[in-house]
Write a protein that holds these residues in place. Structure first.
Motif, PDB file in Angstrom:
ATOM      1  N   SER A   1      -4.407  14.492   3.105  1.00 11.75           N
ATOM      2  CA  SER A   1      -5.522  13.673   2.627  1.00 11.75           C
ATOM      3  C   SER A   1      -5.748  12.427   3.475  1.00 11.75           C
ATOM      4  CB  SER A   1      -5.275  13.256   1.173  1.00 11.75           C
ATOM      5  OG  SER A   1      -4.153  12.392   1.077  1.00 11.75           O
ATOM      6  N   LYS A   2      -4.771  12.015   4.250  1.00 16.61           N
ATOM      7  CA  LYS A   2      -4.951  10.837   5.105  1.00 16.61           C
ATOM      8  C   LYS A   2      -6.030  11.075   6.144  1.00 16.61           C
ATOM      9  CE  LYS A   2      -0.876  10.239   6.651  1.00 16.61           C
ATOM     10  NZ  LYS A   2       0.209   9.619   7.433  1.00 16.61           N
TER      11      LYS A   2
ATOM     12  N   LYS B   1       1.787   6.787  -6.899  1.00 16.92           N
ATOM     13  CA  LYS B   1       0.788   7.792  -7.268  1.00 16.92           C
ATOM     14  C   LYS B   1       1.328   9.199  -7.050  1.00 16.92           C
ATOM     15  CE  LYS B   1      -4.152   8.719  -6.841  1.00 16.92           C
ATOM     16  NZ  LYS B   1      -5.416   8.315  -6.184  1.00 16.92           N
ATOM     17  N   MET B   2       2.062   9.404  -5.965  1.00 23.48           N
ATOM     18  CA  MET B   2       2.684  10.706  -5.709  1.00 23.48           C
ATOM     19  C   MET B   2       3.648  11.067  -6.833  1.00 23.48           C
ATOM     20  SD  MET B   2       3.404  10.430  -1.587  1.00 23.48           S
ATOM     21  CE  MET B   2       4.342  11.961  -1.548  1.00 23.48           C
TER      22      MET B   2
ATOM     23  N   LYS C   1       2.202   1.803  -3.479  1.00 17.33           N
ATOM     24  CA  LYS C   1       1.177   2.363  -4.363  1.00 17.33           C
ATOM     25  C   LYS C   1       1.043   3.863  -4.139  1.00 17.33           C
ATOM     26  CE  LYS C   1      -1.677  -1.825  -4.679  1.00 17.33           C
ATOM     27  NZ  LYS C   1      -3.002  -2.424  -4.331  1.00 17.33           N
ATOM     28  N   ARG C   2       1.107   4.252  -2.867  1.00 19.33           N
ATOM     29  CA  ARG C   2       1.006   5.677  -2.526  1.00 19.33           C
ATOM     30  C   ARG C   2       2.185   6.452  -3.102  1.00 19.33           C
ATOM     31  NH1 ARG C   2       2.579   8.419   2.393  1.00 19.33           N
ATOM     32  NH2 ARG C   2       1.316  10.286   2.758  1.00 19.33           N
TER      33      ARG C   2
ATOM     34  N   GLU D   1       0.829  -1.206   0.000  1.00 15.15           N
ATOM     35  CA  GLU D   1       0.000   0.000   0.000  1.00 15.15           C
ATOM     36  C   GLU D   1       0.865   1.257   0.000  1.00 15.15           C
ATOM     37  OE1 GLU D   1      -3.361   2.150  -0.338  1.00 15.15           O
ATOM     38  OE2 GLU D   1      -3.185  -0.041  -0.416  1.00 15.15           O
ATOM     39  N   HIS D   2       1.940   1.212   0.750  1.00 13.80           N
ATOM     40  CA  HIS D   2       2.854   2.353   0.800  1.00 13.80           C
ATOM     41  C   HIS D   2       3.486   2.593  -0.572  1.00 13.80           C
ATOM     42  CE1 HIS D   2       5.670   5.223   2.513  1.00 13.80           C
ATOM     43  NE2 HIS D   2       6.673   4.547   1.977  1.00 13.80           N
TER      44      HIS D   2
ATOM     45  N   PHE E   1      -0.773  14.755   0.100  1.00 15.51           N
ATOM     46  CA  PHE E   1      -1.027  13.380   0.509  1.00 15.51           C
ATOM     47  C   PHE E   1      -1.018  13.241   2.028  1.00 15.51           C
ATOM     48  CE2 PHE E   1      -0.694  12.250  -3.831  1.00 15.51           C
ATOM     49  CZ  PHE E   1      -1.202  10.968  -3.963  1.00 15.51           C
TER      50      PHE E   1
END
Length: 295
Positions: free
Chosen positions: A238-239, A210-211, A206-207, A203-204, A235
């Motif tokens: 947004s969390k 995307k960044m 993917k983040r 997941e990290h 980001f």
């Protein structure tokens, strides 16, 4: 939105830090240290139905003891072997048909599985059935569910070596069975933690990907802004509030990073120099760009 003192940047009083690299490590440690109670069926790798369909072999008391099991499983197998051997000797001495035991060494390889508890329970029950038939008066007051101390105390007093071995090894089976259950649970939790670690890392990543896509798109359009700082702060915000952060990003992106007026290109072939007011225009253009950006 206010102008800076030196008119070089559009000042937005940012409250964000540039360095937040410890965020992921903190999140990972939080997951690892938390107590895991969810049942992890992925760790039960052997099919119970397949094991049930296997024929139950009889015990060969003359066969050599194998030693290809892990410590907990080997201790349990040896205790069970001692118990089944003692029961077979009791049956032979008293002319009672010897029972067929279900547990085999292969079932404990590579490690103990919870469903095997039913097979051990069956084997101990048929063993006690033989003892009761062979010594109806000796053990009529002994309950297989009695405390370990009571059973061991009785075994110490009996003069029948086979009965003594059967009771002592029965207690050992219970002890080693519990040890295997604990070892299994530790492995299950470890597998669960590894699964969570892997999911967090994925997941990290993917983040991060995307960044990077956002940053690349902004830099390709040559907007006069620190794209990395802008996206990093977006980001981060947004969390806690994804919708609110996106509204700010698309309506006033300079909130996350200031517009660098000094990098705004002059217009009309350099005749009109960039001014701080142009930062407001760039801020709006950037917001519209990010609103329609698909990453």
């Amino acid at each position: 939105m206010s102008k800076s003192a030196n008119n070089d940047t559009l000042n937005t009083d940012s409250l964000f830090d540039d360095t937040d690299d410890e965020e992921f490590e903190k999140l990972l440690k939080e997951f690892i240290s938390s107590e895991i109670t969810e049942d992890d069926t992925d760790t039960i790798v052997n099919d119970f139905q397949e094991a049930q369909s296997q024929p139950a072999p009889s015990v060969d008391v003359s066969a050599p003891v194998k030693t290809n099991l892990c410590e907990e499983e080997n201790n349990l197998f040896q205790a069970h072997r001692n118990f089944s051997t003692a029961i077979c000797k009791i049956a032979e001495a008293t002319h009672i048909p010897a029972p067929t035991f279900k547990v085999t060494e292969e079932m404990l390889y590579p490690r103990y599985k919870p469903y095997l508890g039913e097979k051990f329970a069956y084997d101990t029950l048929v063993g006690w059935d033989v003892m009761i038939k062979a010594y109806p008066t000796r053990i009529m007051n002994i309950n297989p569910a009695a405390k370990d101390e009571e059973l061991l105390d009785y075994a110490e007093k009996t003069t029948d070596e086979n009965l003594q071995m059967a009771i002592i090894s029965y207690v050992e089976v219970l002890i080693e069975l519990e040890s295997c259950e604990i070892a299994y649970e530790k492995r299950r939790l470890k597998a669960k933690r590894k699964k969570i670690e892997r999911e967090i890392i994925e997941e990290h990543q993917k983040r991060i990907d995307k960044m990077n896509q956002y940053i690349k798109a902004i830099e390709e359009k040559q907007f006069p802004i620190n794209a990395e700082k802008l996206i990093h702060n977006y980001f981060k915000t947004s969390k806690n509030d994804a919708d609110g952060a996106f509204q700010v990003l698309t309506n006033n992106p300079a909130t996350f990073a200031p517009i660098d007026v000094s990098k705004i290109k002059d217009r009309f072939f350099g005749m009109i120099k960039a001014k701080p007011e142009d930062g407001i225009r760039i801020n709006k253009e950037l917001g519209n760009f990010l609103k329609n950006l698909k990453v």
